[in-house]
Design a protein around this motif. Sequence first.
Motif, mmCIF file in Angstrom:
data_model
loop_
_atom_site.group_PDB
_atom_site.id
_atom_site.type_symbol
_atom_site.label_atom_id
_atom_site.label_comp_id
_atom_site.label_asym_id
_atom_site.label_seq_id
_atom_site.Cartn_x
_atom_site.Cartn_y
_atom_site.Cartn_z
ATOM 1 N N ILE A 23 39.513 92.887 2.061
ATOM 2 C CA ILE A 23 39.190 91.527 1.633
ATOM 3 C C ILE A 23 39.185 91.438 0.111
ATOM 4 C CG2 ILE A 23 37.365 89.783 1.598
ATOM 5 C CD1 ILE A 23 36.682 90.661 4.476
ATOM 6 N N THR A 24 38.681 92.460 -0.553
ATOM 7 C CA THR A 24 38.687 92.470 -2.017
ATOM 8 C C THR A 24 40.112 92.442 -2.552
ATOM 9 O OG1 THR A 24 36.588 93.663 -2.048
ATOM 10 C CG2 THR A 24 37.912 93.739 -4.056
ATOM 11 N N ILE A 25 40.995 93.208 -1.948
ATOM 12 C CA ILE A 25 42.403 93.203 -2.361
ATOM 13 C C ILE A 25 43.026 91.833 -2.085
ATOM 14 C CG2 ILE A 25 44.678 94.185 -1.848
ATOM 15 C CD1 ILE A 25 43.181 96.886 -1.435
ATOM 16 N N ALA A 26 42.671 91.212 -0.957
ATOM 17 C CA ALA A 26 43.179 89.872 -0.643
ATOM 18 C C ALA A 26 42.706 88.861 -1.686
ATOM 19 C CB ALA A 26 42.726 89.441 0.752
ATOM 20 N N PHE A 27 41.439 88.961 -2.119
ATOM 21 C CA PHE A 27 40.941 88.085 -3.188
ATOM 22 C C PHE A 27 41.791 88.237 -4.447
ATOM 23 C CE2 PHE A 27 36.264 87.975 -1.648
ATOM 24 C CZ PHE A 27 36.511 86.816 -0.943
ATOM 25 N N TRP A 28 42.064 89.472 -4.798
ATOM 26 C CA TRP A 28 42.838 89.742 -6.006
ATOM 27 C C TRP A 28 44.243 89.159 -5.883
ATOM 28 C CZ3 TRP A 28 47.078 93.157 -6.674
ATOM 29 C CH2 TRP A 28 47.459 93.320 -8.007
ATOM 30 N N THR A 46 41.021 77.694 -2.274
ATOM 31 C CA THR A 46 39.562 77.716 -2.377
ATOM 32 C C THR A 46 38.928 77.844 -1.000
ATOM 33 O OG1 THR A 46 39.642 76.380 -4.379
ATOM 34 C CG2 THR A 46 37.541 76.463 -3.219
ATOM 35 N N ALA A 47 39.434 77.108 -0.020
ATOM 36 C CA ALA A 47 38.910 77.195 1.346
ATOM 37 C C ALA A 47 39.122 78.604 1.910
ATOM 38 C CB ALA A 47 39.577 76.160 2.231
ATOM 39 N N LEU A 48 40.285 79.187 1.652
ATOM 40 C CA LEU A 48 40.558 80.542 2.132
ATOM 41 C C LEU A 48 39.637 81.560 1.469
ATOM 42 C CD1 LEU A 48 42.247 82.419 3.862
ATOM 43 C CD2 LEU A 48 43.928 82.487 2.014
ATOM 44 N N VAL A 49 39.414 81.420 0.174
ATOM 45 C CA VAL A 49 38.519 82.338 -0.532
ATOM 46 C C VAL A 49 37.096 82.216 0.004
ATOM 47 C CG1 VAL A 49 37.413 82.765 -2.773
ATOM 48 C CG2 VAL A 49 39.898 82.573 -2.618
ATOM 49 N N LEU A 50 36.644 81.008 0.258
ATOM 50 C CA LEU A 50 35.290 80.830 0.803
ATOM 51 C C LEU A 50 35.183 81.371 2.228
ATOM 52 C CD1 LEU A 50 34.283 77.370 -0.674
ATOM 53 C CD2 LEU A 50 33.402 79.622 -1.290
ATOM 54 N N ALA A 51 36.244 81.234 3.021
ATOM 55 C CA ALA A 51 36.234 81.809 4.366
ATOM 56 C C ALA A 51 36.175 83.334 4.303
ATOM 57 C CB ALA A 51 37.467 81.349 5.138
ATOM 58 N N LEU A 52 36.949 83.921 3.406
ATOM 59 C CA LEU A 52 36.893 85.372 3.234
ATOM 60 C C LEU A 52 35.539 85.811 2.681
ATOM 61 C CD1 LEU A 52 40.453 86.138 1.835
ATOM 62 C CD2 LEU A 52 39.543 86.769 4.066
ATOM 63 N N THR A 53 34.941 84.977 1.846
ATOM 64 C CA THR A 53 33.600 85.266 1.331
ATOM 65 C C THR A 53 32.588 85.293 2.468
ATOM 66 O OG1 THR A 53 34.133 84.252 -0.793
ATOM 67 C CG2 THR A 53 31.795 84.478 -0.261
ATOM 68 N N PHE A 54 32.722 84.357 3.408
ATOM 69 C CA PHE A 54 31.837 84.343 4.576
ATOM 70 C C PHE A 54 31.971 85.642 5.363
ATOM 71 C CE2 PHE A 54 31.204 83.616 9.101
ATOM 72 C CZ PHE A 54 29.898 83.157 9.114
ATOM 73 N N VAL A 89 28.883 74.947 -1.552
ATOM 74 C CA VAL A 89 29.782 75.314 -2.650
ATOM 75 C C VAL A 89 31.111 74.578 -2.510
ATOM 76 C CG1 VAL A 89 31.127 77.219 -3.628
ATOM 77 C CG2 VAL A 89 28.710 77.539 -3.108
ATOM 78 N N PHE A 90 31.658 74.518 -1.296
ATOM 79 C CA PHE A 90 32.925 73.841 -1.074
ATOM 80 C C PHE A 90 32.778 72.340 -1.301
ATOM 81 C CE2 PHE A 90 36.503 72.404 1.735
ATOM 82 C CZ PHE A 90 37.512 72.935 0.943
ATOM 83 N N GLY A 91 31.644 71.769 -0.864
ATOM 84 C CA GLY A 91 31.399 70.347 -1.098
ATOM 85 C C GLY A 91 31.317 70.014 -2.582
#
Length: 95
Positions: A23-28, A46-54, A89-91
């Motif tokens: 997931i960290t590599i995907a963020f990068w 942004t939605a994808l990053v927040l989903a991966l953060t979850f 955060v997304f809102g």
Amino acid sequence: MSDTVPHTSVRALNWAWIALVAITIAFWRLAPAHFTDTVVPSVGVTALVLALTFVKARVILRYFMEMRSAPRWLRTGTDVWLVLLLGSVFGIYLL
């Protein structure tokens, strides 16, 4: 790890660690600089990053903060907290 830890627990921790690294590599890789020279806000990214953060936060809570063996109300409470936090955060991002 000590000798009292079951092998399946060590295996689960190893897979959790591998998932966190992936997931960290995907963020990068999702960084806008990989696609264009100019950084443009993207709701989709942004939605994808927040989903991966979850997912990442849930893996950390379950496997490294021992929430797997916690009472159901506490596991549910942390999941609800994560959804509310990341939804807020997304809102705010969309405003």
